[in-house]
Design a protein around this motif. Structure first.
Motif, PDB file in Angstrom:
ATOM      1  N   TRP A  80       2.838 -12.715   3.548  1.00  0.00           N
ATOM      2  CA  TRP A  80       2.887 -11.172   3.336  1.00  0.00           C
ATOM      3  C   TRP A  80       2.060 -10.512   4.589  1.00  0.00           C
ATOM      4  CZ3 TRP A  80      -1.967  -8.994   2.782  1.00  0.00           C
ATOM      5  CH2 TRP A  80      -2.935  -9.856   2.576  1.00  0.00           C
ATOM      6  N   GLY A  81       2.342  -9.401   4.886  1.00  0.00           N
ATOM      7  CA  GLY A  81       1.531  -8.609   6.042  1.00  0.00           C
ATOM      8  C   GLY A  81       1.015  -7.332   5.337  1.00  0.00           C
ATOM      9  N   GLU A  82       0.080  -6.708   6.370  1.00  0.00           N
ATOM     10  CA  GLU A  82      -0.480  -5.408   5.893  1.00  0.00           C
ATOM     11  C   GLU A  82      -0.284  -4.346   6.974  1.00  0.00           C
ATOM     12  OE1 GLU A  82      -4.482  -5.270   3.325  1.00  0.00           O
ATOM     13  OE2 GLU A  82      -4.749  -5.888   5.707  1.00  0.00           O
ATOM     14  N   GLY A  83      -0.006  -3.227   6.371  1.00  0.00           N
ATOM     15  CA  GLY A  83       0.248  -1.981   7.230  1.00  0.00           C
ATOM     16  C   GLY A  83       0.082  -0.741   6.663  1.00  0.00           C
ATOM     17  N   SER A  84      -0.099   0.246   7.579  1.00  0.00           N
ATOM     18  CA  SER A  84      -0.420   1.535   6.895  1.00  0.00           C
ATOM     19  C   SER A  84       0.815   2.161   6.807  1.00  0.00           C
ATOM     20  CB  SER A  84      -1.182   2.118   7.813  1.00  0.00           C
ATOM     21  OG  SER A  84      -0.554   2.390   9.329  1.00  0.00           O
ATOM     22  N   ALA A  85       0.823   3.677   6.087  1.00  0.00           N
ATOM     23  CA  ALA A  85       2.201   4.339   6.211  1.00  0.00           C
ATOM     24  C   ALA A  85       2.822   4.383   7.725  1.00  0.00           C
ATOM     25  CB  ALA A  85       1.712   5.659   5.382  1.00  0.00           C
TER      26      ALA A  85
ATOM     27  N   ASN B 219       2.029   7.739  -2.867  1.00  0.00           N
ATOM     28  CA  ASN B 219       1.845   9.118  -2.222  1.00  0.00           C
ATOM     29  C   ASN B 219       1.964   8.989  -0.524  1.00  0.00           C
ATOM     30  OD1 ASN B 219       1.981  11.378  -4.382  1.00  0.00           O
ATOM     31  ND2 ASN B 219       0.250  10.111  -4.915  1.00  0.00           N
ATOM     32  N   PRO B 220       0.842   8.421   0.144  1.00  0.00           N
ATOM     33  CA  PRO B 220       0.930   8.551   1.673  1.00  0.00           C
ATOM     34  C   PRO B 220       2.213   8.182   2.204  1.00  0.00           C
ATOM     35  CG  PRO B 220      -0.950   7.815   0.915  1.00  0.00           C
ATOM     36  CD  PRO B 220      -0.266   7.759  -0.445  1.00  0.00           C
ATOM     37  N   ILE B 221       2.687   7.042   1.708  1.00  0.00           N
ATOM     38  CA  ILE B 221       3.992   6.230   2.528  1.00  0.00           C
ATOM     39  C   ILE B 221       5.210   7.245   2.198  1.00  0.00           C
ATOM     40  CG2 ILE B 221       4.311   4.728   0.668  1.00  0.00           C
ATOM     41  CD1 ILE B 221       5.503   4.465   4.206  1.00  0.00           C
ATOM     42  N   CYS B 222       5.278   7.567   0.991  1.00  0.00           N
ATOM     43  CA  CYS B 222       6.318   8.663   0.681  1.00  0.00           C
ATOM     44  C   CYS B 222       6.337   9.783   1.117  1.00  0.00           C
ATOM     45  CB  CYS B 222       6.564   8.695  -0.984  1.00  0.00           C
ATOM     46  SG  CYS B 222       7.155   7.375  -1.856  1.00  0.00           S
ATOM     47  N   ALA B 223       5.215  10.548   1.243  1.00  0.00           N
ATOM     48  CA  ALA B 223       5.117  11.850   2.076  1.00  0.00           C
ATOM     49  C   ALA B 223       5.414  11.639   3.371  1.00  0.00           C
ATOM     50  CB  ALA B 223       3.854  12.352   1.698  1.00  0.00           C
ATOM     51  N   LEU B 224       4.908  10.604   4.194  1.00  0.00           N
ATOM     52  CA  LEU B 224       5.379  10.439   5.497  1.00  0.00           C
ATOM     53  C   LEU B 224       6.774  10.446   5.871  1.00  0.00           C
ATOM     54  CD1 LEU B 224       3.950  10.498   8.311  1.00  0.00           C
ATOM     55  CD2 LEU B 224       3.912   7.837   8.111  1.00  0.00           C
ATOM     56  N   LEU B 225       7.410   9.575   4.789  1.00  0.00           N
ATOM     57  CA  LEU B 225       8.702   9.326   5.045  1.00  0.00           C
ATOM     58  C   LEU B 225       9.396  10.600   5.028  1.00  0.00           C
ATOM     59  CD1 LEU B 225       9.064   5.598   3.214  1.00  0.00           C
ATOM     60  CD2 LEU B 225       9.198   6.195   5.803  1.00  0.00           C
ATOM     61  N   HIS B 226       9.205  11.166   3.815  1.00  0.00           N
ATOM     62  CA  HIS B 226       9.981  12.823   3.646  1.00  0.00           C
ATOM     63  C   HIS B 226       9.794  13.478   4.908  1.00  0.00           C
ATOM     64  CE1 HIS B 226       9.321  12.068  -1.123  1.00  0.00           C
ATOM     65  NE2 HIS B 226      10.216  11.103  -0.541  1.00  0.00           N
ATOM     66  N   GLN B 227       8.535  13.598   5.552  1.00  0.00           N
ATOM     67  CA  GLN B 227       8.057  14.610   6.525  1.00  0.00           C
ATOM     68  C   GLN B 227       9.104  13.982   7.612  1.00  0.00           C
ATOM     69  OE1 GLN B 227       3.987  14.238   7.545  1.00  0.00           O
ATOM     70  NE2 GLN B 227       3.636  14.781   5.539  1.00  0.00           N
ATOM     71  N   HIS B 228       9.558  12.778   7.663  1.00  0.00           N
ATOM     72  CA  HIS B 228      10.592  12.173   8.907  1.00  0.00           C
ATOM     73  C   HIS B 228      11.970  12.099   8.455  1.00  0.00           C
ATOM     74  CE1 HIS B 228       7.462  11.363  12.018  1.00  0.00           C
ATOM     75  NE2 HIS B 228       6.614  11.396  10.984  1.00  0.00           N
ATOM     76  N   GLY B 229      12.397  12.752   7.290  1.00  0.00           N
ATOM     77  CA  GLY B 229      13.739  12.725   7.159  1.00  0.00           C
ATOM     78  C   GLY B 229      14.265  11.976   6.196  1.00  0.00           C
ATOM     79  N   TYR B 230      13.579  11.020   5.763  1.00  0.00           N
ATOM     80  CA  TYR B 230      13.970   9.807   4.646  1.00  0.00           C
ATOM     81  C   TYR B 230      13.995  10.338   3.180  1.00  0.00           C
ATOM     82  CZ  TYR B 230      13.307   6.547   8.521  1.00  0.00           C
ATOM     83  OH  TYR B 230      13.362   5.906   9.801  1.00  0.00           O
ATOM     84  N   SER B 231      14.711   9.888   2.370  1.00  0.00           N
ATOM     85  CA  SER B 231      14.565  10.014   0.886  1.00  0.00           C
ATOM     86  C   SER B 231      13.723   8.552   0.286  1.00  0.00           C
ATOM     87  CB  SER B 231      15.981  10.212   0.156  1.00  0.00           C
ATOM     88  OG  SER B 231      16.821   9.114   0.521  1.00  0.00           O
TER      89      SER B 231
END
Length: 221
Positions: free
Chosen positions: A66-71, A101-113
């Motif tokens: 496994w690896g580690e990463g921020s949103a 919340n952080p990863i989903c919110a960021l993805l939504h801001q960039h046009g992802y569902s």
């Protein structure tokens, strides 16, 4: 920081989003202990198996590395890989061990569902627009209870079954949580003929829906 077992682009093969091009973000860690789990490599978080984030992309075989990463790093990884899909499925492991919340919110801001797939045994921390698939894990060896709050938040219930008792356990869960979702999928475990027949018969009887893990029939991830 999110602990990530695997990232890959494919077609969603289950439930409401079947057939949708999707990026799967598989998180590491799960204490629930499902006997039929097909991703047991995600259960333990062992620092001996920590790798770079790039090494989690498009794995050639299942592994507990496994690896580690921020949103922000995860989003950058999607863009660097040139993924075309705009639907992101966050699964595991048990993704709700993390605040999503952080990863989903960021993805939504960039046009992802976004969609998460959870056992319903941990508090669900996601934005309102995230689609929540609860696959309730009842009486598993980890001893975790399915939360009423998770059942209430679910946009769909996806329940693996192999025998009649699994149907009965789901019905009992609806009673104990006081939640009877409108959208319920039954999914035969391991594509067994008997389980598939039971799922079909039960779906017809109860006006539920069938999920058949299309990706496994196609031989893709």
């Amino acid at each position: 920081m999110y602990k990530i077992n695997e990232v890959f682009e494919t077609i969603q093969g289950e439930a409401s989003f079947t057939g949708t091009p999707s990026i799967f973000l598989r998180l590491q860690g799960c204490p629930v202990g499902c006997a039929w789990c097909d991703t047991k490599q995600t259960w333990e978080v062992d620092n001996l198996y920590k790798v770079s984030l790039d090494e989690t992309v498009e794995k050639k075989a299942d592994s507990d590395h496994w690896g580690e990463g921020s949103a922000e790093q995860i989003l950058a990884l999607f863009k660097a890989r040139g993924y075309n899909a705009k639907h992101v499925v966050i699964t595991g492991g048990e993704p709700c061990m993390y605040d999503l919340n952080p990863i989903c919110a960021l993805l939504h801001q960039h046009g992802y569902s976004t969609q998460i797939e959870t056992s319903g045994t941990f508090e669900i921390l996601v934005p309102e627009q995230t689609w929540v698939t609860v696959s309730p894990k009842i009486n598993m060896r980890g001893g975790y209870k399915v939360l009423s709050s998770a059942m209430q938040r679910a946009n769909e219930i996806k329940h693996p079954i192999a025998m009649q008792k699994h149907v009965e356990e789901l019905e009992a869960l609806f009673v104990t949580t006081g939640v009877s979702p409108k959208l319920v999928y039954l999914q035969p475990i391991s594509q067994k003929v008997s389980a598939t027949k039971l799922a079909i018969d039960t779906c017809i009887e109860k006006n539920w829906r069938l999920s058949i893990q299309v990706h496994k029939y196609l031989g893709i991830n």
